[in-house]
Design a protein around this motif. Structure first.
Motif, short mmCIF file in Angstrom:
data_model
loop_
_atom_site.label_atom_id
_atom_site.label_comp_id
_atom_site.label_asym_id
_atom_site.label_seq_id
_atom_site.Cartn_x
_atom_site.Cartn_y
_atom_site.Cartn_z
N HIS A 144 0.84 -1.20 0.00
CA HIS A 144 0.00 0.00 0.00
C HIS A 144 0.88 1.25 0.00
N SER A 145 0.28 2.34 -0.43
CA SER A 145 1.01 3.61 -0.44
C SER A 145 1.29 4.07 0.99
N ILE A 146 2.23 4.95 1.11
CA ILE A 146 2.58 5.49 2.43
C ILE A 146 1.39 6.22 3.04
N ILE A 147 0.60 6.86 2.22
CA ILE A 147 -0.58 7.58 2.73
C ILE A 147 -1.58 6.60 3.34
N VAL A 148 -1.83 5.48 2.67
CA VAL A 148 -2.75 4.47 3.19
C VAL A 148 -2.20 3.88 4.49
N PHE B 236 -0.13 5.31 6.54
CA PHE B 236 -0.21 6.38 7.54
C PHE B 236 -1.61 6.44 8.14
N ILE B 237 -2.64 6.48 7.29
CA ILE B 237 -4.02 6.57 7.77
C ILE B 237 -4.37 5.36 8.62
N SER C 129 3.48 5.73 14.50
CA SER C 129 4.10 6.71 13.59
C SER C 129 5.61 6.58 13.61
#
Length: 182
Positions: free
Chosen positions: A74-78, A80-81, A171
């Motif tokens: 998955h992308s870093i944004i996914v 992260f969320i 995080s």
């Protein structure tokens, strides 16, 4: 009888250990919420020291799988969320709030050490990325359950304190995982 240094030497190890834990507990109870969250988050990384031999064996036999959910396509944004918002909110709800309140309903389970262990065990068994990851999350789960109980006793927002610890830890772990993988 006066408590002299010679009496302290004769004091059994477990009693000294218990007294030190009690002093640490009293110290932690008095910390501000921000300092408490930071201290408990950093404490979750002590498991790396405790389980280092297991991590090294796992790394050698299975490769670097201890990043757990952070090893993903998955992308870093996914990531992260999920890791910093969704997982702390849902896991705190299930593995601390629900399990701790459920344990308190049963007299034979209503001892803090038992509650902490049951909560931590459930938390760790939901993180089955590798054997070393399960042991690591058992330790983390103990810290999260302990934090929940401390703030519940203080009649403050134990749920959000634990969510904050969990989110901060995730995080930092996500950041370390990204750095290691690149």
């Amino acid at each position: 009888m006066q408590n002299t240094s010679s009496n302290k030497i004769k004091e059994p190890f477990f009693r000294k250990f218990y007294n030190r834990l009690l002093r640490l507990h009293n110290y932690l109870k008095e910390l501000s919420p921000v300092k408490f969250v930071l201290f408990m988050t950093l404490s979750t990384y002590l498991s790396i020291v405790v389980f280092l031999p297991l991590f090294l064996i796992s790394w050698k036999t299975e490769g670097f799988v201890d990043a757990g959910p952070f090893q993903s396509e998955h992308s870093i944004i996914v990531l992260f969320i999920f890791a910093i918002i969704i997982a702390p909110i849902l896991e705190t709800l299930v593995y601390q709030s629900f399990i701790i309140s459920l344990c308190k309903q049963f007299k034979f389970l209503n001892k803090k050490i038992i509650i902490i262990f049951i909560s931590a065990l459930a938390f760790s068994l939901s993180h089955t990325y590798s054997l070393s990851y399960i042991f690591n999350t058992l330790f983390i789960g103990m810290i999260l359950a302990y934090a929940y109980l401390v703030y519940e006793d203080k009649h403050q927002s134990s749920y959000w304190i634990v969510c904050s610890i969990h989110a901060l830890r995730n995080s930092l772990s996500l950041l370390l995982s990204i750095l290691i993988q690149n």
